[in-house]
Design a protein around this motif. Structure first.
Motif, PDB file in Angstrom:
ATOM      1  N   ALA A  70       0.916   3.075 -11.635  1.00 32.88           N
ATOM      2  CA  ALA A  70       1.795   3.930 -10.839  1.00 32.88           C
ATOM      3  C   ALA A  70       2.601   3.053  -9.896  1.00 32.88           C
ATOM      4  O   ALA A  70       2.386   1.841  -9.808  1.00 32.88           O
ATOM      5  N   ARG A  71       3.540   3.660  -9.201  1.00 34.64           N
ATOM      6  CA  ARG A  71       4.330   2.904  -8.234  1.00 34.64           C
ATOM      7  C   ARG A  71       3.416   2.368  -7.145  1.00 34.64           C
ATOM      8  O   ARG A  71       2.452   3.021  -6.734  1.00 34.64           O
ATOM      9  N   PRO A  72       3.694   1.147  -6.666  1.00 31.05           N
ATOM     10  CA  PRO A  72       2.805   0.549  -5.650  1.00 31.05           C
ATOM     11  C   PRO A  72       2.833   1.327  -4.334  1.00 31.05           C
ATOM     12  O   PRO A  72       3.905   1.673  -3.825  1.00 31.05           O
ATOM     13  N   ARG A  73       1.657   1.589  -3.805  1.00 34.51           N
ATOM     14  CA  ARG A  73       1.521   2.202  -2.485  1.00 34.51           C
ATOM     15  C   ARG A  73       1.190   1.070  -1.513  1.00 34.51           C
ATOM     16  O   ARG A  73       0.046   0.639  -1.405  1.00 34.51           O
ATOM     17  N   ILE A  74       2.200   0.583  -0.831  1.00 38.04           N
ATOM     18  CA  ILE A  74       2.078  -0.636  -0.033  1.00 38.04           C
ATOM     19  C   ILE A  74       0.952  -0.530   1.002  1.00 38.04           C
ATOM     20  O   ILE A  74       0.139  -1.449   1.157  1.00 38.04           O
ATOM     21  N   LYS A  75       0.876   0.595   1.670  1.00 40.85           N
ATOM     22  CA  LYS A  75      -0.136   0.747   2.715  1.00 40.85           C
ATOM     23  C   LYS A  75      -1.541   0.643   2.135  1.00 40.85           C
ATOM     24  O   LYS A  75      -2.428  -0.017   2.721  1.00 40.85           O
ATOM     25  N   ILE A 115      -2.397  -0.823  -0.738  1.00 38.30           N
ATOM     26  CA  ILE A 115      -2.604  -2.175  -1.260  1.00 38.30           C
ATOM     27  C   ILE A 115      -2.978  -3.125  -0.126  1.00 38.30           C
ATOM     28  O   ILE A 115      -3.860  -3.985  -0.268  1.00 38.30           O
ATOM     29  N   VAL A 116      -2.315  -2.969   1.016  1.00 36.45           N
ATOM     30  CA  VAL A 116      -2.643  -3.791   2.181  1.00 36.45           C
ATOM     31  C   VAL A 116      -4.074  -3.533   2.636  1.00 36.45           C
ATOM     32  O   VAL A 116      -4.810  -4.457   3.011  1.00 36.45           O
ATOM     33  N   ARG A 117      -4.486  -2.280   2.578  1.00 37.74           N
ATOM     34  CA  ARG A 117      -5.855  -1.934   2.975  1.00 37.74           C
ATOM     35  C   ARG A 117      -6.875  -2.614   2.065  1.00 37.74           C
ATOM     36  O   ARG A 117      -7.892  -3.132   2.525  1.00 37.74           O
ATOM     37  N   LEU A 118      -6.613  -2.635   0.750  1.00 30.15           N
ATOM     38  CA  LEU A 118      -7.480  -3.347  -0.175  1.00 30.15           C
ATOM     39  C   LEU A 118      -7.448  -4.847   0.083  1.00 30.15           C
ATOM     40  O   LEU A 118      -8.470  -5.532   0.029  1.00 30.15           O
ATOM     41  N   GLY A 119      -6.254  -5.340   0.383  1.00 29.42           N
ATOM     42  CA  GLY A 119      -6.096  -6.778   0.605  1.00 29.42           C
ATOM     43  C   GLY A 119      -6.837  -7.290   1.816  1.00 29.42           C
ATOM     44  O   GLY A 119      -7.242  -8.458   1.862  1.00 29.42           O
ATOM     45  N   ARG A 133      -5.416   1.863  -9.465  1.00 33.71           N
ATOM     46  CA  ARG A 133      -4.002   1.559  -9.717  1.00 33.71           C
ATOM     47  C   ARG A 133      -3.438   0.651  -8.633  1.00 33.71           C
ATOM     48  O   ARG A 133      -2.696  -0.286  -8.917  1.00 33.71           O
ATOM     49  N   ASP A 134      -3.814   0.938  -7.393  1.00 32.31           N
ATOM     50  CA  ASP A 134      -3.395   0.054  -6.296  1.00 32.31           C
ATOM     51  C   ASP A 134      -3.985  -1.339  -6.479  1.00 32.31           C
ATOM     52  O   ASP A 134      -3.325  -2.354  -6.228  1.00 32.31           O
TER      53      ASP A 134
END
Length: 424
Positions: free
Chosen positions: A208-213, A215-219, A81-82
């Motif tokens: 789901a709602r974005p989990r910023i932390k 998403i940054v880890r994936l990025g 989802r992220d």
């Protein structure tokens, strides 16, 4: 381990071959439709190819985060989802770049008739990139979870839609027909891959709602990988421009050799992708290095077989790409050098993708920026001094340097395997 990587690599290889054949059919149909149509598509491809490659690179960066959940795939759903939020961001950036093609074409002096021929194609291909990105890297996740055979089905669906729609729509609608074919191909591929993924997970991914932390880890893994792909495409583009200054037949021979390089690289990339789950799930440094070493040996074996076939057929094989004897003569003369460069390229790709499996794609980005930066800086002087042969020597040396850099980087970063937690 060797048989496991090979079993996973074969369907990936067939999937890439299927996609490549679809692209060749599109080019063939456009070439028979009208010269200006093919020229306009070439202008579009100059942006679409790197934009698509960057999106694909970002999607491949998800594999090391998902691979540890092979035995409990449903537990990976929050990560997926992220990932969908991240891939949509990358896809949007690619779509915006594609929409700028008419403006870029005018700015670079493209003929007015070529710019006019683009029509609605940029909008259709921008939608295609968004559709492709919305899949959230389903094929990458399937490979990471040990279901690489399912990837072939989505590739077949996408290619069938691409070929069928291109043949049916290009004669009456030109490039607009290609845009529709590409968009419907993306819809078919994403639909099938996500259906296969839902079966593999045993549940739907949803959103789901974005989990910023998170998403940054994936990025931190995905974005550098996309950047590496962009650097490679850009660097090879500069080399092609340098080759164009050496003469019409030389640049035609360069195009033939580059096409052959793409085919030869398919197996190396397939093996490298198949090794990602093995490296990502490795319990210790020994397992990680063994998986990487096995992938490298399989890639070299595949390259050796392809080289033997090409060298055996020689001029006969090149007749498929050019009916000009002078072009074929130049290409045949440089064939051994092209194979050397391709072998090194395949070897460095295995090491680079291995770094991605270790979640260290940022290191690979730095190595590529250094190696390709030097290549880009000296390409024009090398072409002026030593012609096309000099450029292929330059690419061979650059790839050789990257083998050393990426191999050393993998050895250094793999030393930490087993010393950190699975989710780190």
């Amino acid at each position: 381990m060797r048989s496991g990587i090979l079993r996973a690599a074969v369907p990936l290889f067939l999937s890439m071959v299927t996609t490549t054949l679809g692209t060749l059919v599109v080019t063939s149909v456009l070439g028979r439709h009208a010269t200006v149509t093919l020229a306009a598509f070439a202008v579009m491809s100059a942006v679409l190819n790197p934009a698509s490659a960057a999106v694909v690179g970002a999607l491949r960066g998800l594999a090391p985060f998902v691979a540890p959940y092979k035995d409990a795939p449903a537990a990976a759903v929050p990560i997926l989802r992220d990932a969908r939020w991240l891939t949509l961001l990358v896809g949007t950036a690619g779509a915006l770049a594609v929409l700028c093609v008419p403006m870029l074409a005018r700015a670079t002096g493209a003929p007015a008739e070529v710019v006019a021929e683009l029509g609605p194609l940029p909008w259709l291909l921008a939608l295609y990139l968004l559709v492709f990105a919305s899949g959230g890297g389903a094929n990458t996740v399937l490979v990471a979870l040990g279901h690489s055979r399912q990837v072939l089905w989505s590739s077949l669906a996408a290619t069938t839609a691409m070929i069928g729609c291109t043949v049916a729509l290009v004669p009456p609608f030109g490039l607009a027909g290609v845009g529709v074919a590409w968009l419907l191909s993306g819809v078919a591929g994403v639909a099938v891959s996500n259906l296969c993924l839902r079966r593999a997970l045993g549940t739907r991914v949803g959103q789901a709602r974005p989990r910023i932390k998170e998403i940054v880890r994936l990025g931190r893994v995905s974005i550098p990988l996309a950047g590496t792909v962009l650097i490679k495409f850009g660097g090879l583009g500069v080399v092609t421009f340098a080759a164009s200054a050496t003469g019409t037949r030389d640049v035609a021979a360069h195009a033939v050799l580059s096409t052959l390089t793409g085919f030869i690289m398919l197996f190396s990339i397939s093996v490298a992708q198949a090794s990602v789950p093995e490296v990502a799930r490795a319990a210790d440094v020994t397992q990680a290095r063994r998986a990487n070493r096995t992938a490298a040996l399989l890639a070299l074996a595949g390259t050796a077989i392809a080289a033997a076939v090409l060298l055996g057929f020689g001029d006969s094989a090149l007749m498929l790409f050019s009916d000009d004897p002078s072009v074929r003569e130049r290409a045949v003369a440089l064939l051994p050098l092209m194979l050397l460069a391709s072998t090194a390229d395949g070897a460095q790709a295995v090491q680079g993708i291995g770094l991605t499996a270790l979640k260290r794609s940022g290191a690979s980005l730095i190595y590529f920026a250094a190696g390709y930066g030097v290549m880009v800086a000296v390409a024009a002087p090398v072409a002026a001094a030593w012609g096309l042969a000099g450029l292929w020597w330059l690419m061979a040396v650059t790839n050789g340097v990257l083998v050393v850099l990426q191999g050393t980087g993998f050895h250094r970063h793999s030393a930490r395997v087993g010393a950190v937690s699975v989710g780190a």
